[in-house]
Design a protein around this motif. Structure first.
Motif, PDB file in Angstrom:
ATOM      1  N   PRO A 199      36.580   8.908   2.848  1.00  6.32           N
ATOM      2  CA  PRO A 199      36.681  10.360   2.647  1.00  6.32           C
ATOM      3  C   PRO A 199      38.003  10.985   3.117  1.00  6.32           C
ATOM      4  N   MET A 200      38.933  10.189   3.631  1.00 10.93           N
ATOM      5  CA  MET A 200      40.178  10.752   4.165  1.00 10.93           C
ATOM      6  C   MET A 200      41.162  11.153   3.081  1.00 10.93           C
ATOM      7  N   GLY A 201      40.814  10.889   1.816  1.00 12.20           N
ATOM      8  CA  GLY A 201      41.661  11.310   0.717  1.00 12.20           C
ATOM      9  C   GLY A 201      42.994  10.583   0.683  1.00 12.20           C
ATOM     10  N   ILE A 202      44.062  11.351   0.455  1.00  9.64           N
ATOM     11  CA  ILE A 202      45.394  10.775   0.314  1.00  9.64           C
ATOM     12  C   ILE A 202      45.772   9.956   1.538  1.00  9.64           C
ATOM     13  N   TRP A 203      45.486  10.479   2.729  1.00 10.65           N
ATOM     14  CA  TRP A 203      45.822   9.754   3.953  1.00 10.65           C
ATOM     15  C   TRP A 203      44.989   8.488   4.086  1.00 10.65           C
ATOM     16  N   GLY A 204      43.772   8.521   3.534  1.00 13.68           N
ATOM     17  CA  GLY A 204      42.922   7.346   3.575  1.00 13.68           C
ATOM     18  C   GLY A 204      43.532   6.161   2.848  1.00 13.68           C
ATOM     19  N   ALA A 205      44.255   6.438   1.747  1.00 18.63           N
ATOM     20  CA  ALA A 205      44.912   5.361   0.995  1.00 18.63           C
ATOM     21  C   ALA A 205      45.927   4.637   1.872  1.00 18.63           C
ATOM     22  N   GLY A 206      46.676   5.416   2.661  1.00 11.99           N
ATOM     23  CA  GLY A 206      47.661   4.817   3.563  1.00 11.99           C
ATOM     24  C   GLY A 206      47.016   4.025   4.683  1.00 11.99           C
TER      25      GLY A 206
END
Length: 209
Positions: A21-28
């Motif tokens: 659920p962290m979104g864009i930061w989750g991808a990193g």
């Protein structure tokens, strides 16, 4: 180290549930975990992120590439600390000499190309080797970043055009036709780079006008 790896694998689903659920930061963050500690189905995760937010695909791709470059420093420095003995515990002498020759000839490409390829490429083997053969840290990070940028960029284009199910099909083909996948990634990567450069120049021309 083995105990930590076992614990991470045991709780992989819980970890991914938290990071998802962290979104864009989750991808990193997921890319960092994938490169630094435990392997995760990175392309499938990226497909989910990109399909849910197609407009910002370039942010997911860029942060995932950065996360991979930073996470890769963990096995890289393990290889540098362990040296030749560390690597020889994982591969035989012939494979070791082959890797050494590849890094001596062109270390940047030796790290860039594996970073472009999807599983089952033994990516961490090349990372360990880069550390053992004392590749410069900035060169290592740049090679991983650019390689992952191309890989995730290709994933993003395919997902946007054909849907997330294409990732599973591509993974199956990659296991059978690694060389063909490298050529495809190279071609699509070159097109992606051309599109980005063209877009940048178009913005500059509009600004000048």
């Amino acid at each position: 180290m083995k105990l930590i790896s076992k614990l991470l694998l045991k709780y992989k689903l819980y970890i991914l549930a938290i990071l998802g659920p962290m979104g864009i930061w989750g991808a990193g963050v997921v890319a960092f975990v994938d490169s630094g500690t435990m392997p995760v189905p990175m392309d499938l995760i990226m497909a989910g992120y990109i399909w849910a937010d197609k407009r910002h695909f370039y942010l997911y791709v860029s942060l995932a590439a950065l996360g991979s470059a930073l996470g890769g420093l963990i096995p890289f420095f393990l290889g540098r600390a362990g040296g030749e003995i560390f690597l020889l515990r994982r591969i035989d002498r012939a494979r070791y000499e082959q890797l050494l020759a590849r890094f001596e000839k062109q270390e940047f490409l030796a790290m860039l190309i594996p970073s472009m390829l999807p599983p089952p490429t033994p990516w961490k083997l090349f990372v360990f080797a880069a550390g053992v053969f004392e590749m410069r840290v900035l060169d290592f990070m740049l090679a991983v970043f650019l390689g992952r940028l191309l890989r995730f960029g290709v994933t993003a284009i395919l997902v946007i055009k054909y849907g997330p199910q294409i990732v599973g099909m591509a993974s199956g083909l990659a296991k059978q036709h690694t060389r063909g996948m490298l050529i495809c990634i190279g071609v699509v990567g070159a097109l992606l780079l051309f599109w980005l450069v063209r877009k940048v120049f178009a913005k500059k021309n509009v600004a000048v006008a």
